[in-house]
Design an enzyme around this catalytic site. Structure first.
Site, PDB file in Angstrom:
ATOM      1  N   LYS A 275       0.782  -1.421   0.002  1.00 15.99           N
ATOM      2  CA  LYS A 275      -0.145  -0.013   0.091  1.00 15.99           C
ATOM      3  C   LYS A 275       0.984   1.225  -0.124  1.00 15.99           C
ATOM      4  O   LYS A 275       2.012   1.342   0.541  1.00 15.99           O
ATOM      5  CB  LYS A 275      -0.914  -0.023   1.319  1.00 15.99           C
ATOM      6  CG  LYS A 275      -2.072  -0.854   1.353  1.00 15.99           C
ATOM      7  CD  LYS A 275      -2.712  -0.721   2.767  1.00 15.99           C
ATOM      8  CE  LYS A 275      -4.008  -1.776   2.767  1.00 15.99           C
ATOM      9  NZ  LYS A 275      -5.024  -1.614   2.053  1.00 15.99           N
ATOM     10  N   ARG A 349     -10.246 -11.457   2.514  1.00 16.50           N
ATOM     11  CA  ARG A 349     -11.100 -12.710   1.984  1.00 16.50           C
ATOM     12  C   ARG A 349     -10.262 -14.129   1.997  1.00 16.50           C
ATOM     13  O   ARG A 349     -11.161 -14.950   1.940  1.00 16.50           O
ATOM     14  CB  ARG A 349     -11.722 -12.175   0.751  1.00 16.50           C
ATOM     15  CG  ARG A 349     -10.575 -12.014  -0.567  1.00 16.50           C
ATOM     16  CD  ARG A 349     -11.293 -11.268  -1.624  1.00 16.50           C
ATOM     17  NE  ARG A 349     -11.142  -9.684  -1.260  1.00 16.50           N
ATOM     18  CZ  ARG A 349     -11.717  -8.856  -2.398  1.00 16.50           C
ATOM     19  NH1 ARG A 349     -12.035  -9.187  -3.450  1.00 16.50           N
ATOM     20  NH2 ARG A 349     -11.483  -7.657  -2.001  1.00 16.50           N
TER      21      ARG A 349
HETATM   22  N1  BES Z   1      -7.962  -3.933   4.707  1.00 16.41           N
HETATM   23  C1  BES Z   1      -8.467  -3.502   3.461  1.00 16.41           C
HETATM   24  C2  BES Z   1      -9.342  -2.900   3.196  1.00 16.41           C
HETATM   25  C3  BES Z   1      -9.840  -1.254   3.898  1.00 16.41           C
HETATM   26  C4  BES Z   1      -9.492  -0.177   3.259  1.00 16.41           C
HETATM   27  C5  BES Z   1     -10.208  -1.128   5.390  1.00 16.41           C
HETATM   28  C6  BES Z   1      -9.517   1.020   3.879  1.00 16.41           C
HETATM   29  C7  BES Z   1     -10.141   0.027   5.883  1.00 16.41           C
HETATM   30  C8  BES Z   1      -9.800   1.293   5.170  1.00 16.41           C
HETATM   31  C9  BES Z   1      -8.267  -4.492   2.350  1.00 16.41           C
HETATM   32  O1  BES Z   1      -7.623  -5.818   2.904  1.00 16.41           O
HETATM   33  C10 BES Z   1      -7.720  -4.015   1.158  1.00 16.41           C
HETATM   34  O2  BES Z   1      -6.521  -3.899   1.071  1.00 16.41           O
HETATM   35  N2  BES Z   1      -8.492  -4.529   0.081  1.00 16.41           N
HETATM   36  C11 BES Z   1      -8.522  -3.715  -1.002  1.00 16.41           C
HETATM   37  C12 BES Z   1      -8.929  -4.687  -2.149  1.00 16.41           C
HETATM   38  C13 BES Z   1      -8.435  -4.576  -3.661  1.00 16.41           C
HETATM   39  C14 BES Z   1      -7.004  -5.017  -3.673  1.00 16.41           C
HETATM   40  C15 BES Z   1      -9.382  -5.528  -4.308  1.00 16.41           C
HETATM   41  C16 BES Z   1      -8.997  -2.274  -1.417  1.00 16.41           C
HETATM   42  O3  BES Z   1     -10.055  -2.243  -0.836  1.00 16.41           O
HETATM   43  O4  BES Z   1      -8.390  -1.643  -2.115  1.00 16.41           O
HETATM   44 ZN    ZN Z   2      -5.495  -5.515   2.017  1.00 19.55          ZN
END
Ligand code: BES
Ligand code: ZN
Ligand code: ZN
EC number: 3.4.11.1
Length: 498
Positions: A275, A349
């Site tokens: 990230k 997931r």
């Molecule tokens: N933990 C994150 C989701 C999240 C984002 C929680 C912002 C709280 C605040 C999750 O694991 C994630 O990174 N999801 C990605 C999925 C994508 C790569 C398909 C997302 O939401 O960008």
């Molecule tokens: Zn994630």
């Protein structure tokens, strides 16, 4: 903080502060305040006139009594319009009262619940005020060298006589719910260097010891033996090994059996799909679902409902490393479904997939998972509302209905067959991302569906938005909110009484 219920006259209250409320529609103070005003030689009505105080939301007035009455201060808040009033506004007013009373250094006060009751029973109002007071007074200050040591010692909640017994019961429930929610907030606010998967397992064990729950913790070898390869893949890049947690609350007269699952990423860096810095901040909150499950267990440990509850957490940390899982990897979940990795940041997931298989094997009457799963859910519904999905319309609606009482906003996101097409992978049964960037909260939900026994009613709650907040809102300070501990506990209590 000690809560008491009283039905006495306001003018007789022997506390440092008396808090009451006025609705916008009320031109005059109710009788109780008028009587108090008389004791104070009209000081309350005089200040009302001078401030042009009219009961609008956000307004308040403070009247010092200079030794005339039995209380030092009378404080009146505007409650807004009577017809727009609801229980969550009572929670917000409870929180607002605590904030003002702290400023005035009032540690014993009476709060007039009767003045706030409109259409709801005064039992509900008293419970909501209690929750607002406890939630609004919360601070995560354990790491501050200079703490604000002021503590509220005593809260008297005033209701009319015929509601006294009911209010006593409901205030107790409110205390349990709000304290459990604060327990969850404390855990979520702890950073990744303090709460590792192992530490989370220890906390579950402590809870089990305290309340007499069954508990089983599985280490990485046992997780591998159970065939939870999707979960293991996520954990591989971290120096902190995974722990699979299974808590069980099993009362004698259980009417039903429920499995709760919480996403427990003690930190989510994104893994190899790392990230960017701004998006990595607050990813200590990626364990909020797991911590909510632990909070619910704390609450049911005290409320003791007649319902068997499993608490399941696949705790892990998502880190980039030479041992990390990669994009394009193909792995097999516990139920044999093969998964192609499109993005290592869609890790929640994968951990949930194996947890859902494990829960399905227990054959409970229903499964509820809660997870900070997708940024897309925040885009869809905003920061304050959770997305609800699943295979049982009835269960979805039941949970949303409870959430409307607890003030923990939830809304359904609909599954459809077109989005199902978008999680088909090139070389495996399913992809861990959608081939479209739209509807990302739903494609995540549809992914989870592949790991749930179709015969079991299942609901998925995406709490990515409301689990934490960087500004704070209503009765939530900055940071973790403890969402949706009150909704899930209230739902379980309801199910145990049906
Ligand atoms: N933990 C994150 C989701 C999240 C984002 C929680 C912002 C709280 C605040 C999750 O694991 C994630 O990174 N999801 C990605 C999925 C994508 C790569 C398909 C997302 O939401 O960008
Ligand atoms: Zn994630
Ligand atoms: Zn995550």
């Amino acid at each position: 903080m000690e809560f008491k219920i009283t039905s006495g006259h306001l003018k007789n209250a022997r506390v440092k502060g008396v808090v009451s409320f006025l609705f916008k529609e009320q031109k005059k103070f109710p009788l109780e305040i008028q009587e108090l005003d008389e004791v104070l030689d009209g000081a309350v009505s005089q200040i009302k006139r001078e401030l042009k105080f009219d009961g609008s939301e956000g307004k308040f007035m403070v009247v010092p009594t200079f030794g005339k009455g039995k209380t030092d201060f009378v404080i009146i808040f505007g409650a807004g319009s009577k017809k727009d009033f609801n229980l969550d506004k009572a929670r917000r007013l409870g929180a607002l009262s605590v904030k003002k009373l702290k400023e005035l250094k009032i540690d014993r006060f009476l709060i007039d619940g009767e003045a706030l009751s409109v259409k709801d029973s005064q039992g509900d109002t008293a419970q909501a005020l209690t929750e607002g007071i406890i939630l609004g007074g919360y601070r995560f200050d354990k790491y501050l060298s200079k703490k604000d040591n002021f503590k509220i010692k005593e809260v008297q909640i005033r209701v009319s006589r015929r509601y006294k017994k009911l209010a006593e019961e409901q205030v107790k429930t409110g205390e349990i719910l709000a304290n459990a929610q604060n327990f969850t907030r404390d855990l979520v606010n702890e950073p990744g260097n303090v709460i590792t998967p192992q530490k989370l397992a220890e906390i579950a064990e402590e809870l089990a010891k305290q309340y007499g729950f069954e508990v089983k913790i599985y280490d990485e070898d046992e997780i591998e033996k159970m065939g939870m390869n999707a979960y293991l893949a996520v954990a591989k890049g971290s120096a902190n090994p995974p722990r699979f947690i299974h808590l069980t609350y099993r009362p004698k007269n259980a009417k039903r059996e429920v499995a709760l699952i919480g996403k427990g990423l003690t930190f989510d860096s994104g893994g190899l799909n790392i990230k960017p810095g701004d998006y990595m901040r607050w990813m200590k909150s990626d364990k909020a679902g797991a911590c909510a499950v632990l909070g619910v267990f704390k609450a049911i440990g005290e409320l003791k409902p007649d319902i068997t509850v499993h608490g399941i957490i696949a705790a892990a940390e998502n880190m980039p490393d030479g041992k990390s899982y990669r994009p394009d990897d193909i792995i097999k979940a516990k139920n044999g479904v093969s998964i192609e990795i499109g993005n290592t940041d869609a890790e929640g997931r994968l951990t949930l997939a194996d947890a859902l298989c494990y829960a399905s094997e227990l054959k409970p009457d229903m499964i509820i998972d809660m997870a900070t799963l997708t940024g897309a859910c925040i885009v869809a519904l905003g920061e304050y509302t959770a997305g609800v999905m699943g295979n049982s319309q009835k269960l979805i609606e039941e949970i949303i209905e409870v959430s409307q009482k607890t003030g923990e906003w939830m809304w359904q996101l609909p599954f459809n067959d077109m989005l199902r097409e978008h999680i088909k992978a090139p070389h495996a049964d399913v992809y861990n991302i959608g081939t479209t960037r739209y509807g990302g909260a739903i494609t995540a939900g549809l992914f989870l569906e592949k790991f749930v026994d179709k015969k079991i009613p299942w609901v998925h709650i995406d709490i990515a938005g409301p689990a934490h907040n960087t500004r704070g809102w209503y009765y939530h300070p900055k940071g973790a909110t403890g969402f949706p501990v009150r909704t899930i506990t209230t739902f379980l209590k309801k199910k145990s009484e049906e």
